[in-house]
Write a protein that holds these residues in place. Structure first.
Motif, PDB file in Angstrom:
ATOM      1  N   LYS A  87       9.717 -14.127 -11.642  1.00 36.13           N
ATOM      2  CA  LYS A  87       9.641 -15.770 -12.079  1.00 36.13           C
ATOM      3  C   LYS A  87       9.074 -16.344 -10.984  1.00 36.13           C
ATOM      4  O   LYS A  87       8.505 -17.563 -11.189  1.00 36.13           O
ATOM      5  N   ASN A  88       9.442 -16.349  -9.743  1.00 35.96           N
ATOM      6  CA  ASN A  88       9.412 -17.121  -8.610  1.00 35.96           C
ATOM      7  C   ASN A  88       8.323 -16.399  -7.293  1.00 35.96           C
ATOM      8  O   ASN A  88       8.246 -17.008  -6.594  1.00 35.96           O
ATOM      9  N   GLY A  89       7.725 -15.531  -7.763  1.00 33.06           N
ATOM     10  CA  GLY A  89       6.611 -14.707  -7.053  1.00 33.06           C
ATOM     11  C   GLY A  89       7.224 -13.999  -6.081  1.00 33.06           C
ATOM     12  O   GLY A  89       8.441 -13.584  -6.155  1.00 33.06           O
ATOM     13  N   TYR A  90       6.447 -13.426  -5.077  1.00 34.91           N
ATOM     14  CA  TYR A  90       7.001 -12.464  -4.111  1.00 34.91           C
ATOM     15  C   TYR A  90       7.093 -13.199  -2.782  1.00 34.91           C
ATOM     16  O   TYR A  90       6.297 -13.795  -2.299  1.00 34.91           O
ATOM     17  N   THR A  91       8.203 -12.770  -2.235  1.00 34.04           N
ATOM     18  CA  THR A  91       8.559 -13.475  -0.760  1.00 34.04           C
ATOM     19  C   THR A  91       7.553 -12.502   0.372  1.00 34.04           C
ATOM     20  O   THR A  91       7.264 -13.326   1.477  1.00 34.04           O
ATOM     21  N   LYS A  92       7.208 -11.551  -0.106  1.00 27.59           N
ATOM     22  CA  LYS A  92       6.562 -10.527   1.009  1.00 27.59           C
ATOM     23  C   LYS A  92       5.384  -9.879   0.368  1.00 27.59           C
ATOM     24  O   LYS A  92       5.564  -9.889  -1.028  1.00 27.59           O
ATOM     25  N   ASP A  93       4.448  -9.304   0.945  1.00 24.06           N
ATOM     26  CA  ASP A  93       3.511  -8.253   0.515  1.00 24.06           C
ATOM     27  C   ASP A  93       4.517  -7.168  -0.288  1.00 24.06           C
ATOM     28  O   ASP A  93       4.869  -6.274   0.236  1.00 24.06           O
ATOM     29  N   VAL A  94       4.175  -7.287  -1.701  1.00 24.73           N
ATOM     30  CA  VAL A  94       4.984  -6.312  -2.643  1.00 24.73           C
ATOM     31  C   VAL A  94       4.287  -4.882  -2.648  1.00 24.73           C
ATOM     32  O   VAL A  94       5.106  -4.000  -2.515  1.00 24.73           O
ATOM     33  N   LEU A  95       3.127  -4.700  -2.299  1.00 25.48           N
ATOM     34  CA  LEU A  95       2.469  -3.406  -2.284  1.00 25.48           C
ATOM     35  C   LEU A  95       2.930  -2.697  -0.927  1.00 25.48           C
ATOM     36  O   LEU A  95       3.397  -1.551  -1.155  1.00 25.48           O
ATOM     37  N   ASN A  96       3.034  -3.499   0.124  1.00 22.30           N
ATOM     38  CA  ASN A  96       3.541  -2.592   1.446  1.00 22.30           C
ATOM     39  C   ASN A  96       4.921  -2.614   1.225  1.00 22.30           C
ATOM     40  O   ASN A  96       5.607  -1.243   1.694  1.00 22.30           O
ATOM     41  N   ALA A  97       5.726  -3.401   0.590  1.00 19.85           N
ATOM     42  CA  ALA A  97       7.039  -3.324   0.308  1.00 19.85           C
ATOM     43  C   ALA A  97       7.581  -1.989  -0.688  1.00 19.85           C
ATOM     44  O   ALA A  97       8.360  -1.160  -0.181  1.00 19.85           O
ATOM     45  N   ILE A  98       6.768  -1.930  -1.529  1.00 20.04           N
ATOM     46  CA  ILE A  98       7.012  -0.669  -2.502  1.00 20.04           C
ATOM     47  C   ILE A  98       6.558   0.595  -1.734  1.00 20.04           C
ATOM     48  O   ILE A  98       7.314   1.791  -1.988  1.00 20.04           O
ATOM     49  N   ALA A  99       5.444   0.647  -1.072  1.00 15.58           N
ATOM     50  CA  ALA A  99       5.006   1.790  -0.381  1.00 15.58           C
ATOM     51  C   ALA A  99       6.151   2.166   0.657  1.00 15.58           C
ATOM     52  O   ALA A  99       6.501   3.234   0.858  1.00 15.58           O
ATOM     53  N   ASP A 100       6.454   1.139   1.516  1.00 12.52           N
ATOM     54  CA  ASP A 100       7.630   1.334   2.508  1.00 12.52           C
ATOM     55  C   ASP A 100       8.986   1.932   1.923  1.00 12.52           C
ATOM     56  O   ASP A 100       9.503   2.984   2.424  1.00 12.52           O
ATOM     57  N   SER A 101       9.138   1.470   0.454  1.00 11.19           N
ATOM     58  CA  SER A 101      10.459   1.725   0.128  1.00 11.19           C
ATOM     59  C   SER A 101      10.423   3.506  -0.366  1.00 11.19           C
ATOM     60  O   SER A 101      11.319   4.008  -0.413  1.00 11.19           O
ATOM     61  N   LEU A 102       9.114   3.829  -0.822  1.00 11.07           N
ATOM     62  CA  LEU A 102       8.936   5.207  -1.089  1.00 11.07           C
ATOM     63  C   LEU A 102       9.147   6.066   0.239  1.00 11.07           C
ATOM     64  O   LEU A 102       9.684   7.293  -0.053  1.00 11.07           O
ATOM     65  N   LYS A 103       8.955   5.845   1.348  1.00 10.94           N
ATOM     66  CA  LYS A 103       9.059   6.455   2.511  1.00 10.94           C
ATOM     67  C   LYS A 103      10.466   6.311   2.846  1.00 10.94           C
ATOM     68  O   LYS A 103      11.092   7.415   3.375  1.00 10.94           O
ATOM     69  N   LYS A 104      11.351   5.511   2.761  1.00 10.10           N
ATOM     70  CA  LYS A 104      12.638   5.132   2.998  1.00 10.10           C
ATOM     71  C   LYS A 104      13.546   6.040   2.211  1.00 10.10           C
ATOM     72  O   LYS A 104      14.741   6.401   2.482  1.00 10.10           O
ATOM     73  N   ASP A 105      13.176   6.203   0.649  1.00 11.13           N
ATOM     74  CA  ASP A 105      13.853   6.943  -0.025  1.00 11.13           C
ATOM     75  C   ASP A 105      14.362   8.614   0.639  1.00 11.13           C
ATOM     76  O   ASP A 105      15.301   9.016   0.011  1.00 11.13           O
ATOM     77  N   ASN A 106      13.414   8.999   1.070  1.00 14.24           N
ATOM     78  CA  ASN A 106      13.714  10.337   1.527  1.00 14.24           C
ATOM     79  C   ASN A 106      13.280  10.362   3.226  1.00 14.24           C
ATOM     80  O   ASN A 106      11.818  10.319   3.396  1.00 14.24           O
ATOM     81  N   PRO A 107      14.107  10.507   4.264  1.00 16.48           N
ATOM     82  CA  PRO A 107      13.684  10.262   5.503  1.00 16.48           C
ATOM     83  C   PRO A 107      12.740  11.408   6.085  1.00 16.48           C
ATOM     84  O   PRO A 107      12.144  11.358   7.031  1.00 16.48           O
ATOM     85  N   GLU A 108      12.482  12.365   5.200  1.00 15.64           N
ATOM     86  CA  GLU A 108      11.589  13.672   5.510  1.00 15.64           C
ATOM     87  C   GLU A 108      10.295  13.493   4.946  1.00 15.64           C
ATOM     88  O   GLU A 108       9.556  14.357   5.023  1.00 15.64           O
ATOM     89  N   THR A 109       9.917  12.323   4.686  1.00 16.35           N
ATOM     90  CA  THR A 109       8.705  11.889   3.783  1.00 16.35           C
ATOM     91  C   THR A 109       7.553  11.751   4.902  1.00 16.35           C
ATOM     92  O   THR A 109       7.905  10.956   5.993  1.00 16.35           O
ATOM     93  N   VAL A 110       6.507  12.544   4.780  1.00 13.93           N
ATOM     94  CA  VAL A 110       5.296  12.436   5.728  1.00 13.93           C
ATOM     95  C   VAL A 110       4.214  11.808   4.971  1.00 13.93           C
ATOM     96  O   VAL A 110       3.947  12.168   3.869  1.00 13.93           O
ATOM     97  N   VAL A 111       3.668  10.685   5.280  1.00 10.62           N
ATOM     98  CA  VAL A 111       2.314  10.044   4.929  1.00 10.62           C
ATOM     99  C   VAL A 111       1.324  10.926   5.209  1.00 10.62           C
ATOM    100  O   VAL A 111       0.690  10.901   6.439  1.00 10.62           O
TER     101      VAL A 111
END
Length: 180
Positions: A87-111
């Motif tokens: 409703k109020n838009g995004y406070t930061k770059d949502v694409l990078n936020a989601i991409a970063d959250s995927l890496k944080k879900d598992n500390p052994e993630t390698v991009v």
């Protein structure tokens, strides 16, 4: 004798080529199309995989997967998540936020690969990652797509790393033909 030998060798070479072609052809996976008219997209997935959905006010999630019998383990998975525009838009770059959250879900993630682009007025990030599950390494391809109306699609395909070669071409097709 020379003519007969040449004919037999020629026949065996043709048979060999046919067998090689048949071996490669039998490894391909047939894809079928699923259309979700509620949130407006179509996606391909491997024929015979089971579909489940989870709809909430925050997200609409559709998963196609192939289980390994009664083990609780998954042979492969295709997942599409739709996030409605906030409703109020995004406070930061949502694409990078989601991409970063995927890496944080598992500390052994390698991009392994990451690319950001804009296609048809849609910004997107595509990533290939590996991460550790309970008993093996998983390889995944994820596309995060920001639509002009600020809604987001997350398309993820994943399988144990040892199965990646079997599905990688089909996973590429799934991501490349996803249609919002």
């Amino acid at each position: 004798a020379g003519i007969v030998a040449s004919v037999v060798v020629g026949f065996l070479q043709i048979l060999f080529v046919i067998l090689i072609f048949a071996a490669f052809r039998s490894q391909s996976v047939e894809l079928v199309t699923y259309t979700n008219s509620d949130v407006g997209y179509s996606v391909k997935y491997p024929k015979g995989w089971e579909k489940t959905t989870n709809d909430s006010s925050e997200a609409k999630d559709t998963v196609f997967k192939k289980d390994l019998g009664e083990t609780g383990k998954v042979y492969g998975q295709v997942e599409v998540v739709y996030l409605p525009p906030p409703k109020n838009g995004y406070t930061k770059d949502v694409l990078n936020a989601i991409a970063d959250s995927l890496k944080k879900d598992n500390p052994e993630t390698v991009v392994v690969y990451r690319d950001r682009s804009t296609v048809n007025d849609r910004q997107k990030i595509t990533m290939i990652t590996t991460y550790k599950s309970e008993d093996s390494r998983i390889k995944a391809k994820t596309t995060i797509m920001l639509n002009p109306d600020k809604s987001v699609y997350v398309i993820s395909t994943q399988t144990p790393e040892k199965n990646w070669d079997k599905y990688s071409d089909e996973f590429d097709e799934i991501h490349n033909t996803f249609s919002p």
